[in-house]
Design a protein around this motif. Structure first.
Motif, mmCIF file in Angstrom:
data_model
loop_
_atom_site.group_PDB
_atom_site.id
_atom_site.type_symbol
_atom_site.label_atom_id
_atom_site.label_comp_id
_atom_site.label_asym_id
_atom_site.label_seq_id
_atom_site.Cartn_x
_atom_site.Cartn_y
_atom_site.Cartn_z
ATOM 1 N N ILE A 126 0.826 -1.207 0.000
ATOM 2 C CA ILE A 126 0.000 0.000 0.000
ATOM 3 C C ILE A 126 0.862 1.260 0.000
ATOM 4 C CG2 ILE A 126 -1.595 1.368 1.391
ATOM 5 C CD1 ILE A 126 -3.004 -1.160 2.204
ATOM 6 N N LEU A 127 1.925 1.276 0.785
ATOM 7 C CA LEU A 127 2.735 2.481 0.948
ATOM 8 C C LEU A 127 3.621 2.718 -0.265
ATOM 9 C CD1 LEU A 127 3.692 1.943 4.685
ATOM 10 C CD2 LEU A 127 1.939 3.475 3.777
ATOM 11 N N SER A 128 3.980 3.972 -0.475
ATOM 12 C CA SER A 128 4.799 4.359 -1.622
ATOM 13 C C SER A 128 6.240 3.923 -1.411
ATOM 14 C CB SER A 128 4.738 5.873 -1.822
ATOM 15 O OG SER A 128 5.213 6.543 -0.668
ATOM 16 N N PRO A 129 7.034 3.836 -2.475
ATOM 17 C CA PRO A 129 8.409 3.326 -2.349
ATOM 18 C C PRO A 129 9.261 4.056 -1.323
ATOM 19 C CG PRO A 129 7.771 3.440 -4.656
ATOM 20 C CD PRO A 129 6.652 4.074 -3.882
ATOM 21 N N CYS A 130 9.101 5.379 -1.209
ATOM 22 C CA CYS A 130 9.959 6.120 -0.276
ATOM 23 C C CYS A 130 9.572 5.892 1.183
ATOM 24 C CB CYS A 130 9.931 7.612 -0.605
ATOM 25 S SG CYS A 130 8.302 8.377 -0.409
#
Length: 553
Positions: free
Chosen positions: A225-229
């Protein structure tokens, strides 16, 4: 099957809006119970000081009662020299007492024949009110049951790793997360009423299954769910740090709750507060897309856009995706982890890394009760040392290549443990410091193993792969108590074995593909190649996928 570039299509959400913060915090909170449940055997299964019981109803003098327990020559401390598993024959002792003879004055006590603890044992209550060892007398001829209990828990963890990974890839991350949290909570509560050691172990096996299953499912859900950064901080300062917080809560709870049943009951109470999280934690849109359920994924993403105060595009994923996925859905299993040469090499390397670091981490964690000093303080320090390790791991994942970060921490932890056998036995403080340094390095490596592995496997196999990797690590956990046992033959042998194994795995993990800065692969053909060559197919390169499948599958 053709997959979209998920990260690119969902970039409109931003990196750190209210939606991402909510998912981040709630998933991290769900990890806390795993910290105090996973290592609770340090206190629940500890062996208090004990000796044979001399029945109070036995009519002998105080002098003979004090002399009834023989001394063992192995221990230097006089209190610990009292035999734990034998006593002088009570019929002879009572005969001498009735005749008014004095021990060591009229009778050479050491010449009196011995017998086993036929009336049971009495245990020191200075540290614990009760443990499972004192409850069911897991001492002397039954002392093998205590380490076996820990191994049974990790057998449950191993089984859960296999089953839950495939269930999560088939039925979804969210449902497996909450079902296994329920399994962990319910069976921990039932354990409180265990009538026997056998029933306790059976329930402990089921608790182990639930414990690792919700940990892996929650981790994968956040990674998808979370973005790569944000993934790096989630996998280290998020998931692993909150596990350590639960670990630090364990000695605090054990200090005030000295009865093992009350301690287990305390473990179940916080889990009840996780029921409402079902309505706040969403299913993984990335997994839904991989299953062809694009409409459901878009509903979640549009709700997330409203939470973040941004406008979602009219079409998030290409309409052609739904038609293609609807007719080309494919199920995956553990066999796909060894189907091609490339994925087979990656899986073998990761299995070695996970099992090696698990043997070291588990052995050092479970051995805190055998260290000099206060057991509660030692356990707390063993948990606290993980915090700077996790901070370092996060910084390394942020700025260093994955395989270099993993290799350096594994090698550092292993080398430190190898130095312990060079330290003289009387310099215990130096040895303890080196043990903590080794725990520091292996804790950092363990926290990086999760994101490093998750980034190498495709969405269609990710949870199955992490479950399999966790399974290999639990094989190491099962072996850890017996690695510690080897210290009875040679004090430094456990450190030599775990140190050598981790140095070896640290060097070999340099052969893993580098995933820093690369998007998460969606299919097997998108995976990078093991070794020092970097080769993988982008989600839109159909020709590359066809060539890969013909060459490797």
């Amino acid at each position: 099957m053709n997959f979209p570039d998920y990260d690119e299509n969902t970039a409109f959400l931003g990196d750190w809006g209210p939606f991402q913060r909510t998912v981040f915090i709630l998933l991290c909170l769900s990890i806390i119970p795993n910290g105090f449940t996973g290592l609770s055997m340090v206190f629940i299964g500890d062996t208090p000081a004990h000796r044979c019981l001399i029945p109070a109803a036995l009519n002998i003098t105080a002098e003979w009662r004090n002399a009834s327990i023989p001394l063992d020559e192995e221990d230097e401390n006089e209190d610990s020299r009292l035999s734990k598993c034998s006593r002088h024959r009570m019929d002879i002792v009572k005969s001498y007492s009735d005749r008014g003879l004095l021990p060591w004055v009229d009778v050479n006590v050491s010449a009196i024949p011995r017998e086993g603890c036929v009336d049971g044992w009495e245990y020191d209550n200075g540290t614990y009110i009760s443990t499972i060892v004192s409850e069911w007398d897991l001492v002397c001829s039954d002392d093998w049951r205590a380490p076996l209990t820990s191994s049974i828990f990790f057998c449950g963890v191993l089984t859960g790793s296999v089953i839950s990974g495939q269930m999560s890839d088939r039925f979804g991350r969210k449902i497996v997360l909450f079902v296994t949290m329920g399994i962990q909570t319910v069976f921990t509560f039932i354990q409180v009423f265990s009538p026997s050691w056998l029933i306790f172990c059976l329930l402990l096996f089921l608790v182990g299954m639930g414990q690792i299953s919700n940990y892996v499912a929650g981790f994968v859900l956040g990674m998808e769910i979370l973005s790569p950064c944000i993934r790096d901080i989630f996998s280290t300062l998020g998931v692993c740090l909150f596990f350590s917080i639960g670990y630090m809560m364990l000695p605090l709870a054990a200090y005030f709750l000295r009865d093992w049943r009350m301690l287990l009951l305390a473990f179940t109470v916080p889990c009840l507060f996780y029921v409402p999280l079902w309505w706040f934690i969403p299913e993984s849109p990335r997994w839904l897309v991989s299953q062809g359920r694009v409409a459901e994924a878009e509903v979640i993403l549009r709700k997330a856009a409203r939470m973040n105060g941004v406008e979602a595009p009219d079409v998030i994923f290409p309409p052609i995706l739904s038609r293609e996925n609807a007719g080309k859905l494919q199920s995956y299993s553990l066999f796909d982890l060894v189907k091609s040469t490339n994925i087979r090499c990656i899986t073998a390397l990761l299995f070695l890394v996970w099992s090696s670091v698990s043997i070291g981490y588990s052995a050092l964690s479970l051995n805190t009760s055998n260290m000099h000093g206060n057991i509660y303080l030692n356990c707390f320090l063993s948990a606290v040392v993980e915090v700077p390790a996790l901070i370092m791991a996060w910084l390394m994942l942020r700025y260093w290549p994955r395989r270099l970060s993993l290799s350096s921490t594994l090698s550092f932890g292993g080398l430190v443990l190898l130095f312990i056998h060079l330290i003289p036995q009387h310099m215990s403080s130096v040895s303890i410091s080196l043990v903590m340094l080794g725990k520091f390095g292996l804790s950092a490596a363990f926290s990086m193993a999760y994101p490093a592995s998750a980034e190498l496997y495709p969405t269609v196999l990710r949870n199955t792969a992490l479950g399999a990797c966790s399974m290999s690590s639990r094989v190491g956990s099962i072996l850890a108590p017996y690695v510690i046992y080897l210290g009875g033959y040679y004090r430094s042998l456990p450190y030599i074995l775990t140190g050598s194994l981790n140095v070896l795995s640290g060097l070999l993990c340099l052969l893993l593909p580098e995933s820093l800065g690369s998007p998460l692969p969606e299919t097997i053909s998108h995976m990078q190649t093991a070794g020092f060559r970097k080769r993988h197919c982008s989600p839109t390169d159909r020709k590359c996928e066809e060539e890969y499948e013909s060459d490797h599958l």
